[in-house]
Design a protein around this motif. Sequence first.
Motif, short mmCIF file in Angstrom:
data_model
loop_
_atom_site.label_atom_id
_atom_site.label_comp_id
_atom_site.label_asym_id
_atom_site.label_seq_id
_atom_site.Cartn_x
_atom_site.Cartn_y
_atom_site.Cartn_z
N GLY A 229 65.93 25.92 -5.28
CA GLY A 229 66.63 27.15 -5.60
C GLY A 229 66.27 28.09 -6.83
N TYR A 230 64.94 28.04 -6.68
CA TYR A 230 64.16 28.63 -8.13
C TYR A 230 63.82 30.21 -7.79
CZ TYR A 230 60.11 29.73 -10.95
OH TYR A 230 59.40 30.36 -11.93
N ARG A 231 64.59 30.90 -8.76
CA ARG A 231 64.78 32.41 -8.39
C ARG A 231 64.26 33.12 -9.61
NH1 ARG A 231 65.24 30.74 -4.33
NH2 ARG A 231 66.70 30.74 -2.82
N LEU A 253 51.40 35.43 -16.58
CA LEU A 253 50.85 34.18 -17.59
C LEU A 253 51.31 32.68 -16.74
CD1 LEU A 253 49.03 33.72 -20.19
CD2 LEU A 253 51.33 33.30 -20.89
N GLY A 254 50.29 31.97 -16.21
CA GLY A 254 50.77 30.85 -15.47
C GLY A 254 51.09 31.23 -14.22
N CYS A 255 50.46 31.86 -13.41
CA CYS A 255 50.89 32.79 -12.21
C CYS A 255 51.44 31.77 -11.14
CB CYS A 255 50.00 33.73 -11.73
SG CYS A 255 48.35 33.22 -11.42
N GLY A 256 50.84 30.63 -11.18
CA GLY A 256 50.93 29.46 -10.06
C GLY A 256 50.47 29.98 -8.84
N THR A 257 51.53 29.91 -7.77
CA THR A 257 51.02 30.39 -6.34
C THR A 257 51.69 31.94 -6.16
OG1 THR A 257 53.48 30.05 -5.83
CG2 THR A 257 51.60 28.13 -5.31
N VAL A 274 46.75 34.52 -14.28
CA VAL A 274 45.95 33.40 -14.95
C VAL A 274 46.55 32.34 -14.68
CG1 VAL A 274 46.71 33.68 -17.30
CG2 VAL A 274 44.54 32.71 -16.84
N ASP A 275 45.85 31.04 -14.39
CA ASP A 275 46.38 29.71 -14.03
C ASP A 275 45.15 28.66 -14.32
OD1 ASP A 275 49.37 29.03 -12.85
OD2 ASP A 275 47.95 27.31 -12.69
N LEU A 276 45.87 27.60 -14.79
CA LEU A 276 44.99 26.53 -14.75
C LEU A 276 44.49 25.62 -13.70
CD1 LEU A 276 46.16 24.26 -18.11
CD2 LEU A 276 43.63 24.69 -17.28
N SER A 277 45.49 25.84 -12.83
CA SER A 277 45.22 25.09 -11.27
C SER A 277 44.48 26.11 -10.19
CB SER A 277 46.52 24.78 -10.82
OG SER A 277 46.43 24.33 -9.38
N ALA A 296 41.74 29.91 -15.66
CA ALA A 296 41.51 29.70 -17.12
C ALA A 296 42.62 29.29 -17.96
CB ALA A 296 40.98 31.09 -17.81
N GLU A 297 42.64 28.65 -18.87
CA GLU A 297 43.55 27.93 -19.67
C GLU A 297 44.26 29.12 -20.50
OE1 GLU A 297 46.28 26.81 -22.58
OE2 GLU A 297 44.63 27.82 -23.22
N ALA A 298 45.64 29.57 -20.49
CA ALA A 298 46.40 30.67 -21.03
C ALA A 298 46.01 31.08 -22.27
CB ALA A 298 47.88 30.18 -20.87
N LEU A 299 45.97 30.26 -23.41
CA LEU A 299 45.62 30.62 -24.77
C LEU A 299 44.24 31.17 -24.60
CD1 LEU A 299 47.33 27.95 -27.08
CD2 LEU A 299 48.13 30.05 -25.80
N ALA A 314 55.79 35.35 -18.09
CA ALA A 314 55.51 33.89 -18.02
C ALA A 314 56.95 33.52 -17.61
CB ALA A 314 55.57 33.64 -19.59
N ALA A 315 56.85 33.12 -16.24
CA ALA A 315 58.06 32.42 -15.56
C ALA A 315 57.53 31.02 -15.48
CB ALA A 315 58.11 33.09 -14.27
N ASP A 316 58.50 30.22 -15.99
CA ASP A 316 58.46 28.61 -16.22
C ASP A 316 56.96 28.27 -16.39
OD1 ASP A 316 60.19 26.97 -15.15
OD2 ASP A 316 59.68 26.48 -13.32
C1 LIG Z 1 56.15 25.88 -12.83
S1 LIG Z 1 54.79 26.90 -12.34
C2 LIG Z 1 55.30 28.34 -12.31
C3 LIG Z 1 54.16 29.31 -11.69
C4 LIG Z 1 54.93 30.63 -11.57
N1 LIG Z 1 54.82 31.31 -12.74
C5 LIG Z 1 56.11 30.90 -10.78
O1 LIG Z 1 57.02 31.30 -11.46
O2 LIG Z 1 56.22 30.62 -9.57
C6 LIG Z 1 53.93 26.74 -13.83
C7 LIG Z 1 52.34 27.41 -13.82
O3 LIG Z 1 51.87 27.25 -14.99
C8 LIG Z 1 50.47 26.82 -15.32
N2 LIG Z 1 50.13 26.50 -16.56
C9 LIG Z 1 50.72 25.64 -17.31
N3 LIG Z 1 50.26 25.59 -18.35
C10 LIG Z 1 49.12 26.41 -18.64
C11 LIG Z 1 48.33 26.54 -19.31
N4 LIG Z 1 48.38 26.31 -20.61
N5 LIG Z 1 47.07 27.59 -18.95
C12 LIG Z 1 47.36 28.15 -17.62
N6 LIG Z 1 48.26 27.80 -16.69
C13 LIG Z 1 48.93 27.04 -17.21
C14 LIG Z 1 50.68 25.87 -14.07
O4 LIG Z 1 49.21 25.39 -13.56
C15 LIG Z 1 51.50 26.27 -13.02
O5 LIG Z 1 50.64 26.94 -11.82
#
Ligand SMILES: C[S@@+](CC[C@H](N)C(=O)[O-])C[C@H]1O[C@@H](n2cnc3c(N)ncnc32)[C@H](O)[C@@H]1O
Length: 403
Positions: A229-231, A253-257, A274-277, A296-299, A314-316
């Motif tokens: 139920g993530y919104r 920031l940490g855009c994920g999917t 930007v995302d680490l994965s 890339a790494e966020a910082l 920066a969501a989650d």
């Molecule tokens: C729970 S997911 C949330 C993704 C997206 N923001 C959302 O709301 O659906 C967290 C994301 O943050 C990324 N993440 C966590 N730490 C990070 C960092 N230091 N640098 C870049 N990405 C990071 C992860 O790879 C992951 O894709």
Amino acid sequence: MAEFPRNDMATAQDWLRHAVAADAAGDVAVAEQGFLQALLLDAALVDARFGLGVTYFRSARYREAALELRAVMAAGSADAATGILLGKSLYLTGEFPESAKAFELALTSMPLQGDSLRCYARAKTYATMIAGNIADALADYPALAGAEAEPIETVIRDGFGLLSAYGHRDAAAALGQLLITENPDDVVQRHLNDAVAGRAIDHVPASYVEAHFDAFANGFDDKLVNVLGYRVPEQMAELVSRHRTAFDHVLDLGCGTGLAGAHLRPLAGELTGVDLSARMLEQARRRDVYDALTHAEALTHLAAHAATFDLVFAADTLIYFGRLDAVMAAVAEAMTPGGIFAASVETSMHDFEIMPSGRFAHADAYVMRLAEPYFELLERQATDIRLEANTPAKGALFVWRRR
Ligand SMILES: C[S@@+](CC[C@H](N)C(=O)[O-])C[C@H]1O[C@@H](n2cnc3c(N)ncnc32)[C@H](O)[C@@H]1O
């Protein structure tokens, strides 16, 4: 569907019949109301209580289901079906010893099979582990589960997740030790073991983030949106748009999917993520809403983009940072004056705290103190972030303006 009992003369039995018909037709909401009305008129109507328990179970409200089914048991009219459903409900709320007992009650009148037997064997095994007997639990499992036995590795791995999520840290830590001994290079397990042990760590290792999200990327959207139920992306985008609806350069920031992508696109001139994965970014790319996506790494990414963004979203993501000083400073440096920073956190009583899930929770006061030198708080909204162990994880959404 049965006629809706309308007049004031409708009896508890009328409501029960109506609810049973609605249940058979798959109308869970009407069935629930019917069972509740029947119980209002006759609290001792055990069939209505059982029906309500089944309805709650079907709606994944396992705690409420267990409450009703326990009442059926207490009324002395429980059959094997009640025991089995109570056993499953209690398993799904992490009450493994009580779950095993409920199944054992059913076992007195009939043998268990299929998923009931699998669930019982796991419940009993995890209950024995909680009591501190890991070796006995593992030795007894194959005979308990019989033809339904799962690979012991699966029972251990799932057990680690379940026992830690439901707060049985000692048993989880013992299983975590088994798992890391089996595979010492498992960076995901190593971090989770640290989290379960409550070790003093102040950030989630990048190696964990990368490995965990690469492995999770395919199922991420379905799990987060449909199961948990993530919104947060849409809620936070809506919150931002109360303050401003047009931005030149937006960073997810940490855009994920890219769950936020569609909600940010209408607000954004240029939309980047930007995302680490790498695997999470592959999914984001498929949405075709971002102008650029960077692995890339966020910082590091923020440091390379001084005074660039007028919205950082920066969501989650902050949940992967324990201490927030470096990330607050980095976001501030990468923003233009007057820009907006929006972020979600999970709530804690401590400044920051590593949770058994491997993520951090933060105290509001800590988050606001760390933001204060750079940002003016525009809004804070309490929210449930997602389900965690079938219970809403409490959190908050913040919207700040860069000073
Ligand atoms: C729970 S997911 C949330 C993704 C997206 N923001 C959302 O709301 O659906 C967290 C994301 O943050 C990324 N993440 C966590 N730490 C990070 C960092 N230091 N640098 C870049 N990405 C990071 C992860 O790879 C992951 O894709």
